[in-house]
Design a protein around this motif. Sequence first.
Motif, mmCIF file in Angstrom:
data_model
loop_
_atom_site.group_PDB
_atom_site.id
_atom_site.type_symbol
_atom_site.label_atom_id
_atom_site.label_comp_id
_atom_site.label_asym_id
_atom_site.label_seq_id
_atom_site.Cartn_x
_atom_site.Cartn_y
_atom_site.Cartn_z
ATOM 1 N N THR A 41 0.830 -1.205 0.000
ATOM 2 C CA THR A 41 0.000 0.000 0.000
ATOM 3 C C THR A 41 0.863 1.253 0.000
ATOM 4 O O THR A 41 0.613 2.203 -0.757
ATOM 5 C CB THR A 41 -0.932 0.003 1.223
ATOM 6 O OG1 THR A 41 -1.759 -1.169 1.191
ATOM 7 C CG2 THR A 41 -1.815 1.238 1.234
ATOM 8 N N LEU A 42 1.893 1.289 0.849
ATOM 9 C CA LEU A 42 2.790 2.439 0.888
ATOM 10 C C LEU A 42 3.507 2.600 -0.448
ATOM 11 O O LEU A 42 3.710 3.720 -0.932
ATOM 12 C CB LEU A 42 3.804 2.271 2.020
ATOM 13 C CG LEU A 42 4.774 3.440 2.243
ATOM 14 C CD1 LEU A 42 4.012 4.702 2.633
ATOM 15 C CD2 LEU A 42 5.812 3.083 3.305
ATOM 16 N N TRP A 43 3.875 1.488 -1.064
ATOM 17 C CA TRP A 43 4.535 1.489 -2.370
ATOM 18 C C TRP A 43 3.641 2.143 -3.419
ATOM 19 O O TRP A 43 4.089 2.993 -4.202
ATOM 20 C CB TRP A 43 4.863 0.038 -2.737
ATOM 21 C CG TRP A 43 5.654 -0.211 -3.976
ATOM 22 C CD1 TRP A 43 5.222 -0.877 -5.092
ATOM 23 C CD2 TRP A 43 7.026 0.122 -4.233
ATOM 24 N NE1 TRP A 43 6.230 -0.978 -6.027
ATOM 25 C CE2 TRP A 43 7.350 -0.374 -5.521
ATOM 26 C CE3 TRP A 43 8.000 0.777 -3.497
ATOM 27 C CZ2 TRP A 43 8.608 -0.220 -6.088
ATOM 28 C CZ3 TRP A 43 9.262 0.928 -4.074
ATOM 29 C CH2 TRP A 43 9.547 0.436 -5.340
ATOM 30 N N GLY A 70 -1.321 6.491 6.838
ATOM 31 C CA GLY A 70 -2.367 6.237 5.845
ATOM 32 C C GLY A 70 -2.319 4.814 5.320
ATOM 33 O O GLY A 70 -3.366 4.174 5.137
ATOM 34 N N ALA A 71 -1.111 4.308 5.077
ATOM 35 C CA ALA A 71 -0.977 2.928 4.603
ATOM 36 C C ALA A 71 -1.394 1.939 5.675
ATOM 37 O O ALA A 71 -2.004 0.894 5.387
ATOM 38 C CB ALA A 71 0.457 2.670 4.152
ATOM 39 N N LEU A 72 -1.076 2.237 6.937
ATOM 40 C CA LEU A 72 -1.494 1.363 8.035
ATOM 41 C C LEU A 72 -3.018 1.344 8.146
ATOM 42 O O LEU A 72 -3.623 0.272 8.298
ATOM 43 C CB LEU A 72 -0.872 1.840 9.346
ATOM 44 C CG LEU A 72 0.637 1.597 9.500
ATOM 45 C CD1 LEU A 72 1.186 2.394 10.677
ATOM 46 C CD2 LEU A 72 0.924 0.099 9.695
ATOM 47 N N PRO A 115 -7.475 -1.700 11.021
ATOM 48 C CA PRO A 115 -7.816 -0.710 12.037
ATOM 49 C C PRO A 115 -6.831 -0.777 13.196
ATOM 50 O O PRO A 115 -6.257 -1.820 13.485
ATOM 51 C CB PRO A 115 -9.224 -1.152 12.479
ATOM 52 C CG PRO A 115 -9.267 -2.615 12.200
ATOM 53 C CD PRO A 115 -8.427 -2.823 10.968
ATOM 54 N N GLY A 116 -6.612 0.366 13.842
ATOM 55 C CA GLY A 116 -5.708 0.396 14.986
ATOM 56 C C GLY A 116 -5.401 1.827 15.387
ATOM 57 O O GLY A 116 -5.611 2.768 14.609
ATOM 58 N N ASP A 117 -4.907 2.001 16.597
ATOM 59 C CA ASP A 117 -4.541 3.335 17.085
ATOM 60 C C ASP A 117 -3.120 3.658 16.636
ATOM 61 O O ASP A 117 -2.196 3.780 17.445
ATOM 62 C CB ASP A 117 -4.651 3.377 18.612
ATOM 63 C CG ASP A 117 -4.343 4.767 19.173
ATOM 64 O OD1 ASP A 117 -4.388 5.737 18.389
ATOM 65 O OD2 ASP A 117 -4.031 4.867 20.372
ATOM 66 N N TRP A 118 -2.941 3.793 15.337
ATOM 67 C CA TRP A 118 -1.608 4.006 14.788
ATOM 68 C C TRP A 118 -1.061 5.373 15.179
ATOM 69 O O TRP A 118 0.137 5.492 15.508
ATOM 70 C CB TRP A 118 -1.658 3.875 13.266
ATOM 71 C CG TRP A 118 -2.273 2.593 12.812
ATOM 72 C CD1 TRP A 118 -3.446 2.438 12.134
ATOM 73 C CD2 TRP A 118 -1.760 1.273 13.018
ATOM 74 N NE1 TRP A 118 -3.704 1.114 11.892
ATOM 75 C CE2 TRP A 118 -2.680 0.374 12.426
ATOM 76 C CE3 TRP A 118 -0.636 0.753 13.645
ATOM 77 C CZ2 TRP A 118 -2.502 -1.005 12.430
ATOM 78 C CZ3 TRP A 118 -0.446 -0.621 13.664
ATOM 79 C CH2 TRP A 118 -1.368 -1.485 13.064
#
Length: 445
Positions: A363-365, A382-384, A389-392
Amino acid sequence: MSIKPLRFSIVARVPIDGDRLEMANSYPAELPAMAGKGWPALIHDLRVTNLAGLDLKPALLGSAGWKLSRPVKAIATLRYLVDFAPFEKAGWSSPLESAVTDDEHVVASCRALFITTPAMEEADVQLRSPAGWLAVAPWPALNPGRHSFRAATTADLTENMAAFTSRPVDSVTASGFTLAITAMGHWAPLHSLLQETMHRIVSLEAGMMGSSGGGTYSVILVPTVDTGGEAYRQSFAYAFAEPTAENRGVWANTLAHELFHYWNGSRLQGEDYASSQWFQEGFTEYVANLTTLVGKIIGPEEFVAKLKSHIANYARLTTTLENIGTHKGPPLYSAGALVAFSFDAMIRHATGGRQTIGAFFRTLWRQTREGERKYGWPDIEGALRATAPGDWAGYYERHIRGSDKLPLAESLALAGLKLRDGTVEIDQSARPDARAVWNSMNARL
Protein backbone atom coordinates in the motif's frame (compact mmCIF):
# COMPACT_ATOMS: atom_id res chain seq x y z
CA MET A 1 43.00 -1.35 -19.18
CA SER A 2 44.72 -3.66 -16.67
CA ILE A 3 44.01 -5.64 -13.52
CA LYS A 4 47.40 -5.31 -11.85
CA PRO A 5 47.54 -2.37 -11.42
CA LEU A 6 43.77 -1.82 -11.58
CA ARG A 7 43.08 0.85 -14.17
CA PHE A 8 40.08 1.77 -16.29
CA SER A 9 39.91 3.84 -19.44
CA ILE A 10 36.69 5.81 -19.85
CA VAL A 11 35.25 7.53 -22.90
CA ALA A 12 31.96 9.35 -22.36
CA ARG A 13 29.71 11.59 -24.40
CA VAL A 14 27.67 13.76 -22.04
CA PRO A 15 25.40 16.82 -22.19
CA ILE A 16 26.77 19.96 -20.56
CA ASP A 17 24.76 23.08 -19.75
CA GLY A 18 27.15 25.25 -17.75
CA ASP A 19 30.75 24.79 -16.69
CA ARG A 20 30.78 21.95 -14.14
CA LEU A 21 31.72 18.27 -14.10
CA GLU A 22 30.85 16.26 -10.99
CA MET A 23 31.54 12.99 -9.18
CA ALA A 24 29.69 11.35 -6.30
CA ASN A 25 30.42 13.12 -3.02
CA SER A 26 30.39 9.96 -0.89
CA TYR A 27 33.86 8.42 -0.68
CA PRO A 28 36.08 6.62 1.87
CA ALA A 29 38.20 9.43 3.28
CA GLU A 30 40.43 7.42 5.61
CA LEU A 31 43.10 7.31 2.92
CA PRO A 32 45.30 10.46 2.68
CA ALA A 33 44.91 10.42 -1.11
CA MET A 34 41.12 10.64 -0.78
CA ALA A 35 40.63 12.97 2.18
CA GLY A 36 39.47 16.32 0.89
CA LYS A 37 40.01 15.27 -2.74
CA GLY A 38 37.29 12.67 -3.14
CA TRP A 39 36.96 10.46 -6.18
CA PRO A 40 38.70 13.00 -8.47
CA ALA A 41 41.94 11.89 -6.74
CA LEU A 42 41.73 8.71 -8.87
CA ILE A 43 41.19 10.53 -12.18
CA HIS A 44 44.13 11.09 -14.50
CA ASP A 45 44.62 12.65 -17.94
CA LEU A 46 41.11 14.12 -18.11
CA ARG A 47 40.40 15.78 -21.44
CA VAL A 48 37.09 17.44 -22.34
CA THR A 49 36.29 18.52 -25.90
CA ASN A 50 33.18 19.78 -27.65
CA LEU A 51 31.88 18.44 -30.97
CA ALA A 52 34.21 20.79 -32.84
CA GLY A 53 37.20 19.38 -30.97
CA LEU A 54 37.74 22.49 -28.81
CA ASP A 55 39.56 21.72 -25.56
CA LEU A 56 37.41 22.92 -22.63
CA LYS A 57 40.36 22.69 -20.18
CA PRO A 58 38.83 21.37 -16.94
CA ALA A 59 40.31 22.78 -13.71
CA LEU A 60 40.15 20.58 -10.60
CA LEU A 61 37.99 21.87 -7.73
CA GLY A 62 38.86 19.07 -5.28
CA SER A 63 36.04 16.73 -4.29
CA ALA A 64 33.52 19.09 -5.94
CA GLY A 65 34.74 18.06 -9.41
CA TRP A 66 35.99 20.32 -12.18
CA LYS A 67 35.24 23.72 -13.67
CA LEU A 68 35.50 24.15 -17.44
CA SER A 69 37.34 27.07 -19.03
CA ARG A 70 34.04 28.45 -20.31
CA PRO A 71 30.32 27.74 -19.89
CA VAL A 72 28.91 25.67 -22.74
CA LYS A 73 25.65 24.13 -23.81
CA ALA A 74 26.68 21.16 -25.90
CA ILE A 75 27.51 17.50 -26.11
CA ALA A 76 31.07 17.00 -24.89
CA THR A 77 33.44 14.05 -25.03
CA LEU A 78 35.31 13.09 -21.89
CA ARG A 79 38.42 10.88 -21.95
CA TYR A 80 40.18 9.90 -18.75
CA LEU A 81 41.84 7.14 -16.72
CA VAL A 82 40.77 5.79 -13.33
CA ASP A 83 43.66 4.44 -11.27
CA PHE A 84 42.90 2.57 -8.05
CA ALA A 85 46.56 2.55 -6.94
CA PRO A 86 45.86 4.29 -3.57
CA PHE A 87 43.52 1.47 -2.55
CA GLU A 88 45.79 -1.26 -3.88
CA LYS A 89 48.75 0.17 -1.93
CA ALA A 90 46.60 0.17 1.20
CA GLY A 91 45.75 -3.53 0.77
CA TRP A 92 42.36 -2.79 -0.79
CA SER A 93 41.03 -0.81 2.13
CA SER A 94 37.29 -0.06 2.02
CA PRO A 95 36.61 -2.90 -0.48
CA LEU A 96 32.84 -2.51 -0.13
CA GLU A 97 33.03 1.16 -1.14
CA SER A 98 35.94 1.36 -3.57
CA ALA A 99 37.42 -1.68 -5.34
CA VAL A 100 38.92 -5.10 -4.75
CA THR A 101 40.48 -7.76 -6.99
CA ASP A 102 41.67 -11.34 -6.96
CA ASP A 103 42.92 -13.59 -9.77
CA GLU A 104 39.41 -14.14 -11.11
CA HIS A 105 37.44 -11.01 -10.21
CA VAL A 106 37.50 -7.24 -10.29
CA VAL A 107 34.95 -5.19 -8.34
CA ALA A 108 34.78 -1.41 -8.63
CA SER A 109 32.56 1.35 -7.30
CA CYS A 110 30.71 3.19 -10.04
CA ARG A 111 31.12 6.32 -7.93
CA ALA A 112 34.80 6.13 -8.82
CA LEU A 113 34.30 5.35 -12.51
CA PHE A 114 31.83 7.91 -13.79
CA ILE A 115 32.11 11.68 -14.13
CA THR A 116 28.66 13.23 -14.57
CA THR A 117 27.09 16.62 -15.30
CA PRO A 118 23.97 18.33 -13.89
CA ALA A 119 22.41 18.06 -17.36
CA MET A 120 22.61 14.27 -17.45
CA GLU A 121 19.53 12.09 -17.04
CA GLU A 122 19.70 8.44 -18.16
CA ALA A 123 22.90 6.85 -19.44
CA ASP A 124 23.73 4.05 -21.86
CA VAL A 125 26.84 2.17 -20.76
CA GLN A 126 29.05 -0.28 -22.58
CA LEU A 127 31.54 -2.21 -20.45
CA ARG A 128 34.55 -3.79 -22.12
CA SER A 129 36.77 -6.25 -20.28
CA PRO A 130 39.80 -8.40 -21.13
CA ALA A 131 39.32 -11.48 -23.31
CA GLY A 132 37.64 -14.29 -21.40
CA TRP A 133 36.14 -11.97 -18.79
CA LEU A 134 32.47 -11.03 -18.29
CA ALA A 135 31.03 -7.73 -17.07
CA VAL A 136 28.39 -8.05 -14.34
CA ALA A 137 26.37 -4.83 -14.24
CA PRO A 138 23.37 -3.97 -12.05
CA TRP A 139 21.55 -2.18 -14.86
CA PRO A 140 19.06 -3.69 -17.33
CA ALA A 141 20.82 -5.00 -20.42
CA LEU A 142 20.30 -3.28 -23.77
CA ASN A 143 22.39 -5.82 -25.64
CA PRO A 144 23.80 -8.57 -23.37
CA GLY A 145 26.12 -9.90 -26.05
CA ARG A 146 27.80 -6.51 -26.33
CA HIS A 147 27.80 -5.81 -22.57
CA SER A 148 25.55 -2.82 -23.19
CA PHE A 149 23.27 -1.51 -20.42
CA ARG A 150 20.97 1.37 -19.56
CA ALA A 151 21.02 3.25 -16.24
CA ALA A 152 17.66 4.98 -15.85
CA THR A 153 19.03 7.90 -13.80
CA THR A 154 22.37 9.43 -12.88
CA ALA A 155 21.92 7.96 -9.39
CA ASP A 156 21.46 4.51 -10.91
CA LEU A 157 24.66 5.05 -12.87
CA THR A 158 26.90 6.08 -9.98
CA GLU A 159 25.27 4.53 -6.89
CA ASN A 160 26.18 0.96 -7.74
CA MET A 161 29.03 -1.55 -7.92
CA ALA A 162 30.23 -3.16 -11.15
CA ALA A 163 32.00 -6.52 -11.30
CA PHE A 164 34.14 -8.30 -13.87
CA THR A 165 34.85 -12.01 -13.65
CA SER A 166 36.52 -14.84 -15.51
CA ARG A 167 34.23 -17.37 -13.77
CA PRO A 168 30.63 -18.28 -14.66
CA VAL A 169 28.07 -15.97 -13.06
CA ASP A 170 25.20 -17.42 -11.06
CA SER A 171 21.84 -15.93 -11.96
CA VAL A 172 18.62 -16.18 -9.95
CA THR A 173 15.23 -15.15 -11.34
CA ALA A 174 12.01 -15.02 -9.34
CA SER A 175 8.86 -12.88 -9.43
CA GLY A 176 10.22 -11.08 -12.50
CA PHE A 177 13.34 -10.05 -10.56
CA THR A 178 16.78 -11.07 -11.87
CA LEU A 179 19.77 -11.25 -9.55
CA ALA A 180 23.42 -11.95 -10.44
CA ILE A 181 25.78 -13.38 -7.80
CA THR A 182 29.53 -12.73 -7.97
CA ALA A 183 31.10 -14.97 -5.30
CA MET A 184 34.78 -14.29 -4.60
CA GLY A 185 37.26 -16.36 -2.60
CA HIS A 186 35.81 -18.37 0.26
CA TRP A 187 32.26 -17.72 -1.00
CA ALA A 188 32.81 -19.74 -4.18
CA PRO A 189 32.45 -23.24 -2.58
CA LEU A 190 28.97 -22.22 -1.37
CA HIS A 191 27.84 -21.82 -4.99
CA SER A 192 24.76 -24.08 -4.80
CA LEU A 193 23.70 -22.98 -1.32
CA LEU A 194 23.97 -19.33 -2.33
CA GLN A 195 21.71 -19.88 -5.32
CA GLU A 196 19.13 -21.72 -3.26
CA THR A 197 19.22 -19.14 -0.45
CA MET A 198 18.97 -16.13 -2.74
CA HIS A 199 16.15 -17.73 -4.73
CA ARG A 200 14.12 -18.08 -1.54
CA ILE A 201 14.87 -14.51 -0.48
CA VAL A 202 14.16 -12.96 -3.88
CA SER A 203 10.96 -14.97 -4.32
CA LEU A 204 9.57 -13.85 -0.97
CA GLU A 205 10.62 -10.20 -0.99
CA ALA A 206 9.87 -9.45 -4.64
CA GLY A 207 6.61 -11.37 -4.30
CA MET A 208 5.69 -9.41 -1.18
CA MET A 209 6.25 -6.09 -2.96
CA GLY A 210 4.28 -7.26 -5.99
CA SER A 211 7.17 -6.89 -8.45
CA SER A 212 6.00 -7.81 -11.91
CA GLY A 213 9.26 -7.72 -13.85
CA GLY A 214 12.12 -5.54 -14.93
CA GLY A 215 14.08 -5.56 -11.69
CA THR A 216 17.81 -6.28 -11.84
CA TYR A 217 20.22 -6.59 -8.93
CA SER A 218 23.82 -7.61 -8.39
CA VAL A 219 25.15 -9.29 -5.21
CA ILE A 220 28.94 -9.13 -4.82
CA LEU A 221 30.41 -11.33 -2.08
CA VAL A 222 33.87 -10.20 -1.00
CA PRO A 223 36.39 -12.51 0.74
CA THR A 224 37.70 -10.35 3.59
CA VAL A 225 38.20 -11.24 7.23
CA ASP A 226 35.91 -8.40 8.30
CA THR A 227 32.13 -8.62 8.26
CA GLY A 228 30.05 -5.83 6.76
CA GLY A 229 27.83 -4.77 3.91
CA GLU A 230 27.15 -1.79 1.68
CA ALA A 231 23.87 -1.44 -0.20
CA TYR A 232 23.51 0.56 -3.41
CA ARG A 233 20.64 1.28 -5.78
CA GLN A 234 20.67 -2.09 -7.56
CA SER A 235 23.68 -3.83 -6.04
CA PHE A 236 25.12 -4.93 -2.74
CA ALA A 237 28.66 -5.73 -1.61
CA TYR A 238 29.01 -8.01 1.42
CA ALA A 239 31.86 -9.52 3.40
CA PHE A 240 31.54 -12.29 5.99
CA ALA A 241 34.59 -13.82 7.62
CA GLU A 242 33.75 -17.55 7.47
CA PRO A 243 30.46 -18.30 5.66
CA THR A 244 29.29 -21.90 6.05
CA ALA A 245 26.08 -23.88 5.75
CA GLU A 246 25.88 -23.93 9.55
CA ASN A 247 25.87 -20.15 9.95
CA ARG A 248 23.63 -19.50 6.94
CA GLY A 249 20.99 -17.93 9.17
CA VAL A 250 23.41 -15.10 9.97
CA TRP A 251 24.69 -14.22 6.49
CA ALA A 252 21.36 -14.91 4.81
CA ASN A 253 19.66 -12.40 7.11
CA THR A 254 22.11 -9.71 5.98
CA LEU A 255 21.56 -10.61 2.32
CA ALA A 256 17.80 -10.41 2.86
CA HIS A 257 18.18 -7.08 4.67
CA GLU A 258 20.28 -5.48 1.96
CA LEU A 259 18.17 -6.84 -0.88
CA PHE A 260 15.04 -5.34 0.71
CA HIS A 261 16.77 -1.95 0.66
CA TYR A 262 16.16 -2.15 -3.11
CA TRP A 263 12.61 -1.14 -2.15
CA ASN A 264 12.88 0.35 1.35
CA GLY A 265 15.82 2.72 1.23
CA SER A 266 16.79 3.11 -2.42
CA ARG A 267 13.26 3.86 -3.63
CA LEU A 268 11.07 4.35 -0.59
CA GLN A 269 12.79 7.29 1.10
CA GLY A 270 11.72 9.50 3.98
CA GLU A 271 11.22 13.24 3.62
CA ASP A 272 13.79 13.65 6.39
CA TYR A 273 16.67 11.15 6.41
CA ALA A 274 17.56 11.12 10.12
CA SER A 275 14.04 10.93 11.56
CA SER A 276 12.99 8.15 9.15
CA GLN A 277 15.85 5.70 9.84
CA TRP A 278 13.79 3.79 12.42
CA PHE A 279 11.57 2.88 9.48
CA GLN A 280 14.16 2.49 6.74
CA GLU A 281 16.54 0.33 8.74
CA GLY A 282 14.30 -1.17 11.39
CA PHE A 283 11.48 -2.29 9.12
CA THR A 284 14.03 -3.61 6.61
CA GLU A 285 15.64 -5.67 9.38
CA TYR A 286 12.30 -7.11 10.47
CA VAL A 287 11.39 -8.05 6.89
CA ALA A 288 14.77 -9.82 6.66
CA ASN A 289 14.09 -11.69 9.91
CA LEU A 290 10.63 -12.67 8.70
CA THR A 291 11.91 -13.64 5.23
CA THR A 292 14.43 -16.08 6.67
CA LEU A 293 11.70 -17.54 8.91
CA VAL A 294 9.07 -17.94 6.18
CA GLY A 295 11.75 -19.18 3.77
CA LYS A 296 12.73 -21.94 6.25
CA ILE A 297 16.29 -20.62 6.42
CA ILE A 298 15.88 -20.32 10.18
CA GLY A 299 13.40 -22.00 12.52
CA PRO A 300 10.87 -20.46 14.94
CA GLU A 301 13.27 -20.66 17.89
CA GLU A 302 15.94 -18.75 15.95
CA PHE A 303 13.38 -16.08 15.05
CA VAL A 304 12.43 -15.77 18.71
CA ALA A 305 16.14 -15.45 19.56
CA LYS A 306 16.37 -12.54 17.09
CA LEU A 307 13.50 -10.81 18.89
CA LYS A 308 15.33 -11.32 22.18
CA SER A 309 18.48 -9.79 20.67
CA HIS A 310 16.48 -6.82 19.38
CA ILE A 311 15.08 -6.22 22.87
CA ALA A 312 18.59 -6.25 24.35
CA ASN A 313 19.81 -3.78 21.72
CA TYR A 314 16.75 -1.56 22.16
CA ALA A 315 17.52 -1.28 25.88
CA ARG A 316 20.64 0.70 24.90
CA LEU A 317 18.72 3.31 22.89
CA THR A 318 19.11 6.71 24.59
CA THR A 319 16.92 8.86 22.32
CA THR A 320 13.47 8.71 20.81
CA LEU A 321 13.27 6.75 17.55
CA GLU A 322 12.91 9.93 15.49
CA ASN A 323 15.66 11.86 17.24
CA ILE A 324 18.60 9.58 16.46
CA GLY A 325 20.51 12.18 14.40
CA THR A 326 23.37 10.66 12.41
CA HIS A 327 24.14 7.89 14.91
CA LYS A 328 22.62 4.79 13.39
CA GLY A 329 23.47 1.44 14.88
CA PRO A 330 22.09 -1.74 16.50
CA PRO A 331 19.91 0.06 19.11
CA LEU A 332 18.02 1.98 16.42
CA TYR A 333 17.87 -0.95 13.98
CA SER A 334 16.47 -3.18 16.70
CA ALA A 335 14.03 -0.56 17.99
CA GLY A 336 12.65 -0.12 14.48
CA ALA A 337 12.50 -3.89 13.99
CA LEU A 338 10.46 -4.22 17.18
CA VAL A 339 8.05 -1.53 15.96
CA ALA A 340 7.71 -3.44 12.68
CA PHE A 341 7.07 -6.69 14.58
CA SER A 342 4.46 -4.91 16.72
CA PHE A 343 2.72 -3.42 13.68
CA ASP A 344 2.76 -6.81 11.96
CA ALA A 345 1.22 -8.49 15.01
CA MET A 346 -1.41 -5.76 15.29
CA ILE A 347 -2.28 -6.00 11.59
CA ARG A 348 -2.58 -9.79 11.59
CA HIS A 349 -4.57 -9.79 14.86
CA ALA A 350 -6.97 -7.05 13.74
CA THR A 351 -7.70 -8.72 10.39
CA GLY A 352 -7.77 -12.34 11.50
CA GLY A 353 -4.60 -13.02 9.53
CA ARG A 354 -6.01 -11.73 6.24
CA GLN A 355 -3.52 -8.86 6.09
CA THR A 356 0.19 -8.70 6.97
CA ILE A 357 3.06 -6.24 7.01
CA GLY A 358 3.48 -7.15 3.34
CA ALA A 359 0.05 -5.67 2.57
CA PHE A 360 1.09 -2.49 4.38
CA PHE A 361 4.30 -2.20 2.32
CA ARG A 362 2.43 -2.76 -0.96
CA THR A 363 0.00 0.00 0.00
CA LEU A 364 2.79 2.44 0.89
CA TRP A 365 4.53 1.49 -2.37
CA ARG A 366 1.42 2.39 -4.36
CA GLN A 367 0.69 5.56 -2.39
CA THR A 368 4.20 6.93 -3.02
CA ARG A 369 4.04 5.94 -6.69
CA GLU A 370 6.70 3.27 -6.16
CA GLY A 371 8.95 5.65 -4.25
CA GLU A 372 8.65 8.54 -6.68
CA ARG A 373 7.33 10.69 -3.81
CA LYS A 374 9.10 10.73 -0.44
CA TYR A 375 7.08 9.66 2.57
CA GLY A 376 6.42 11.15 5.99
CA TRP A 377 4.57 9.75 8.97
CA PRO A 378 1.15 10.71 7.47
CA ASP A 379 1.92 8.41 4.53
CA ILE A 380 2.93 5.55 6.83
CA GLU A 381 -0.17 6.09 8.95
CA GLY A 382 -2.37 6.24 5.84
CA ALA A 383 -0.98 2.93 4.60
CA LEU A 384 -1.49 1.36 8.04
CA ARG A 385 -5.10 2.58 8.20
CA ALA A 386 -5.75 1.20 4.73
CA THR A 387 -4.38 -2.16 5.86
CA ALA A 388 -5.99 -2.64 9.29
CA PRO A 389 -7.82 -0.71 12.04
CA GLY A 390 -5.71 0.40 14.99
CA ASP A 391 -4.54 3.33 17.09
CA TRP A 392 -1.61 4.01 14.79
CA ALA A 393 -1.44 7.74 15.53
CA GLY A 394 -1.43 7.11 19.28
CA TYR A 395 1.32 4.53 18.97
CA TYR A 396 3.40 6.97 16.93
CA GLU A 397 2.93 9.88 19.33
CA ARG A 398 3.78 7.78 22.40
CA HIS A 399 6.49 5.40 21.22
CA ILE A 400 8.14 6.78 18.05
CA ARG A 401 7.92 10.52 18.26
CA GLY A 402 7.51 10.32 22.03
CA SER A 403 9.70 8.73 24.68
CA ASP A 404 7.35 6.08 26.11
CA LYS A 405 8.88 2.61 26.01
CA LEU A 406 7.56 0.21 23.39
CA PRO A 407 4.69 -1.94 24.75
CA LEU A 408 6.59 -5.15 24.02
CA ALA A 409 4.72 -7.48 26.37
CA GLU A 410 1.40 -6.54 24.74
CA SER A 411 2.75 -6.84 21.20
CA LEU A 412 4.38 -10.21 21.88
CA ALA A 413 1.16 -11.50 23.45
CA LEU A 414 -0.76 -10.69 20.26
CA ALA A 415 1.58 -13.10 18.44
CA GLY A 416 1.45 -15.93 20.98
CA LEU A 417 4.77 -15.00 22.58
CA LYS A 418 5.62 -13.84 26.08
CA LEU A 419 8.32 -11.70 27.64
CA ARG A 420 9.82 -12.86 30.91
CA ASP A 421 12.99 -11.40 32.47
CA GLY A 422 14.13 -10.06 29.10
CA THR A 423 13.66 -13.45 27.42
CA VAL A 424 11.12 -14.09 24.66
CA GLU A 425 9.37 -17.44 24.69
CA ILE A 426 6.64 -19.15 22.72
CA ASP A 427 3.60 -19.08 24.99
CA GLN A 428 2.21 -22.59 25.09
CA SER A 429 -0.94 -21.29 26.83
CA ALA A 430 -1.62 -18.50 24.33
CA ARG A 431 -5.19 -17.88 23.17
CA PRO A 432 -6.23 -19.43 19.84
CA ASP A 433 -6.29 -16.05 18.06
CA ALA A 434 -2.73 -15.31 19.22
CA ARG A 435 -1.53 -18.76 18.14
CA ALA A 436 -3.13 -18.10 14.75
CA VAL A 437 -1.09 -14.88 14.43
CA TRP A 438 2.10 -16.78 15.30
CA ASN A 439 1.32 -19.49 12.76
CA SER A 440 0.64 -16.81 10.16
CA MET A 441 4.02 -15.17 10.82
CA ASN A 442 5.70 -18.52 10.22
CA ALA A 443 3.88 -18.99 6.92
CA ARG A 444 3.80 -15.75 4.95
CA LEU A 445 5.06 -12.20 4.68
